[in-house]
Design a protein around this motif. Sequence first.
Motif, PDB file in Angstrom:
ATOM      1  N   LEU A 142      38.420  31.441  17.718  1.00 17.13           N
ATOM      2  CA  LEU A 142      37.348  30.444  17.594  1.00 17.13           C
ATOM      3  C   LEU A 142      37.886  29.166  16.985  1.00 17.13           C
ATOM      4  CD1 LEU A 142      34.348  32.544  16.278  1.00 17.13           C
ATOM      5  CD2 LEU A 142      34.852  31.886  18.614  1.00 17.13           C
ATOM      6  N   SER A 143      37.415  28.043  17.472  1.00 15.85           N
ATOM      7  CA  SER A 143      37.833  26.764  16.897  1.00 15.85           C
ATOM      8  C   SER A 143      37.084  26.505  15.609  1.00 15.85           C
ATOM      9  CB  SER A 143      37.549  25.634  17.893  1.00 15.85           C
ATOM     10  OG  SER A 143      36.175  25.593  18.198  1.00 15.85           O
ATOM     11  N   ALA A 144      37.697  25.804  14.689  1.00 14.55           N
ATOM     12  CA  ALA A 144      37.091  25.547  13.373  1.00 14.55           C
ATOM     13  C   ALA A 144      35.938  24.564  13.476  1.00 14.55           C
ATOM     14  CB  ALA A 144      38.151  25.038  12.415  1.00 14.55           C
ATOM     15  N   SER A 145      36.014  23.607  14.403  1.00 16.26           N
ATOM     16  CA  SER A 145      34.963  22.597  14.518  1.00 16.26           C
ATOM     17  C   SER A 145      34.447  22.565  15.946  1.00 16.26           C
ATOM     18  CB  SER A 145      35.522  21.218  14.144  1.00 16.26           C
ATOM     19  OG  SER A 145      36.602  20.880  14.981  1.00 16.26           O
ATOM     20  N   LEU A 146      33.183  22.227  16.083  1.00 12.84           N
ATOM     21  CA  LEU A 146      32.570  22.185  17.401  1.00 12.84           C
ATOM     22  C   LEU A 146      32.945  20.895  18.103  1.00 12.84           C
ATOM     23  CD1 LEU A 146      28.999  23.449  16.469  1.00 12.84           C
ATOM     24  CD2 LEU A 146      30.999  24.775  17.077  1.00 12.84           C
ATOM     25  N   PRO A 147      33.050  20.941  19.426  1.00 14.77           N
ATOM     26  CA  PRO A 147      33.330  19.700  20.154  1.00 14.77           C
ATOM     27  C   PRO A 147      32.164  18.731  20.011  1.00 14.77           C
ATOM     28  CG  PRO A 147      32.772  21.466  21.659  1.00 14.77           C
ATOM     29  CD  PRO A 147      32.914  22.090  20.306  1.00 14.77           C
ATOM     30  N   LYS A 148      32.456  17.469  20.033  1.00 13.53           N
ATOM     31  CA  LYS A 148      31.432  16.439  19.847  1.00 13.53           C
ATOM     32  C   LYS A 148      30.606  16.279  21.108  1.00 13.53           C
ATOM     33  CE  LYS A 148      32.643  15.398  15.683  1.00 13.53           C
ATOM     34  NZ  LYS A 148      31.764  15.737  14.549  1.00 13.53           N
ATOM     35  N   LEU A 149      29.302  16.470  20.964  1.00 10.84           N
ATOM     36  CA  LEU A 149      28.381  16.227  22.063  1.00 10.84           C
ATOM     37  C   LEU A 149      27.540  15.010  21.710  1.00 10.84           C
ATOM     38  CD1 LEU A 149      27.207  19.829  23.003  1.00 10.84           C
ATOM     39  CD2 LEU A 149      28.745  18.364  24.273  1.00 10.84           C
ATOM     40  N   PRO A 150      26.858  14.447  22.711  1.00 10.58           N
ATOM     41  CA  PRO A 150      26.054  13.245  22.417  1.00 10.58           C
ATOM     42  C   PRO A 150      25.069  13.457  21.284  1.00 10.58           C
ATOM     43  CG  PRO A 150      26.217  13.623  24.785  1.00 10.58           C
ATOM     44  CD  PRO A 150      26.847  14.806  24.122  1.00 10.58           C
ATOM     45  N   GLU A 151      24.453  14.632  21.227  1.00  8.04           N
ATOM     46  CA  GLU A 151      23.504  14.911  20.158  1.00  8.04           C
ATOM     47  C   GLU A 151      23.704  16.354  19.694  1.00  8.04           C
ATOM     48  OE1 GLU A 151      19.495  13.993  21.033  1.00  8.04           O
ATOM     49  OE2 GLU A 151      19.939  12.038  21.894  1.00  8.04           O
ATOM     50  N   ASP A 152      23.547  16.569  18.397  1.00 11.78           N
ATOM     51  CA  ASP A 152      23.751  17.907  17.840  1.00 11.78           C
ATOM     52  C   ASP A 152      22.774  18.929  18.397  1.00 11.78           C
ATOM     53  OD1 ASP A 152      25.828  17.008  16.339  1.00 11.78           O
ATOM     54  OD2 ASP A 152      24.626  16.638  14.535  1.00 11.78           O
ATOM     55  N   ASP A 153      21.629  18.453  18.944  1.00 12.85           N
ATOM     56  CA  ASP A 153      20.640  19.379  19.475  1.00 12.85           C
ATOM     57  C   ASP A 153      21.175  20.175  20.656  1.00 12.85           C
ATOM     58  OD1 ASP A 153      18.903  18.487  17.611  1.00 12.85           O
ATOM     59  OD2 ASP A 153      17.803  17.153  18.946  1.00 12.85           O
ATOM     60  N   PHE A 154      22.250  19.735  21.264  1.00 10.77           N
ATOM     61  CA  PHE A 154      22.751  20.375  22.478  1.00 10.77           C
ATOM     62  C   PHE A 154      23.955  21.276  22.222  1.00 10.77           C
ATOM     63  CE2 PHE A 154      20.727  16.362  23.841  1.00 10.77           C
ATOM     64  CZ  PHE A 154      19.684  16.912  24.563  1.00 10.77           C
ATOM     65  N   GLN A 155      24.172  21.667  20.966  1.00 10.61           N
ATOM     66  CA  GLN A 155      25.238  22.607  20.677  1.00 10.61           C
ATOM     67  C   GLN A 155      24.951  23.970  21.303  1.00 10.61           C
ATOM     68  OE1 GLN A 155      28.097  21.766  18.742  1.00 10.61           O
ATOM     69  NE2 GLN A 155      27.267  19.735  19.133  1.00 10.61           N
ATOM     70  N   PHE A 156      23.695  24.233  21.642  1.00  8.35           N
ATOM     71  CA  PHE A 156      23.338  25.553  22.188  1.00  8.35           C
ATOM     72  C   PHE A 156      23.931  25.788  23.568  1.00  8.35           C
ATOM     73  CE2 PHE A 156      20.091  22.682  23.763  1.00  8.35           C
ATOM     74  CZ  PHE A 156      19.901  23.090  25.078  1.00  8.35           C
ATOM     75  N   ILE A 157      24.367  24.726  24.270  1.00  8.79           N
ATOM     76  CA  ILE A 157      24.897  24.929  25.624  1.00  8.79           C
ATOM     77  C   ILE A 157      26.354  25.352  25.605  1.00  8.79           C
ATOM     78  CG2 ILE A 157      23.308  23.194  26.527  1.00  8.79           C
ATOM     79  CD1 ILE A 157      25.674  21.292  26.785  1.00  8.79           C
TER      80      ILE A 157
END
Length: 380
Positions: A30-45
């Motif tokens: 697992l990566s330590a940090s999440l990839p940057k998406l336009p908005e944090d609300d879309f981390q679920f995808i």
Amino acid sequence: SPFPPPSAPHPQDLVSEALENTARRSFPFLSASLPKLPEDDFQFILCAGCRQESPNLKLLNCLHTFCLDCLRRNKPVGQCPVCRMAIPQASSIPDTDNLLFINLQARLKIYKKIVDGVDLFCDNCKKAGEFRCSNCEEFLCAKCFEAHQRYLKREGHEAKRVMDIRAGSAKAFLEDTKRMGHLSCSNPTHKSQTVSIYCKECKKALCCSCALLDSRHAPFCDIRSETRRRQEELGAMSRELLRKRGGFEATYAALQEEAARLERAQQEMRELIRQREEELVRRIRREAEELLGLVEAGQEQGRRELARELQHVEGVLRRMEAGERLVEKMNLYATEQEVMDMQPFIKDSLEELQRLQPLAIGDRAQPREFIECRARLEGL
């Protein structure tokens, strides 16, 4: 402690944290940090395992979503890495694609492309794209936009300025693309046809041509009504699950409290054992000191008794030695008168010596203190 104290956060937060920790333990990559998406609300995808975007997202029966790479790494386990539900497929790779997440990723990439202003060229003439039609899914330059408005606006096509899209939010962009989305006819030869009918018998979306030409399709209903019915059905199920979820959250909180109680009981028992251990050590040390005192007392008494016996035996030996020597000298030098006068006295003394018996060493009794000490040791 592996469990939070009673004042831990809300059970839902604990559930989320537990699921995330479970996935992290199951996937060391697992990566330590999440990839940057336009908005944090879309981390679920993102993939629930590696937390990365992927065009190959699979939906498990437990409704968790993983990419193919994570599922292949998890194949020997054969369970969902988050909730441990078994994956029924023999290959451990589900058959169902998560089309929602896959398509959202694709639409968000377009939005990010618009926001970043990268490669915005007209899909017709390759000039600078200033407009975008969600129906056509194309960028348009100013000239192509005029032609587009002339011929397609009547059909409901609405093109927006790129600047307006850029100024809006990702949610607004997705709302527009959702509204402009269209279904495809299940007949591959009718892909260009507008779909507005739903066949309840074969459970497929149909165009007007299929509905009219094929008598097998019946009964019909409006496709939007069917879509709305399905959404309402899922919404009702979701609300029912939400009500039921309260019971599971209460159970989870109770289990957390029970785990915390067990942890406290364990700590209390450990402390009690430690205290009893210290108390027993103190008592044993006290007992040991008393027993050592008894041993010393018994040793002193034994020494005194042995000294008296040694003196007695030494005296007897000296009397025997004196008697032997006197008898020897009388045989050598005594006159008859001296023998007659001294013999009775010497005889009495020698008879007294003959009556004496040496002490049997093996029969000696142990000192009373030693006997008491041994009994107390057996009691310990």
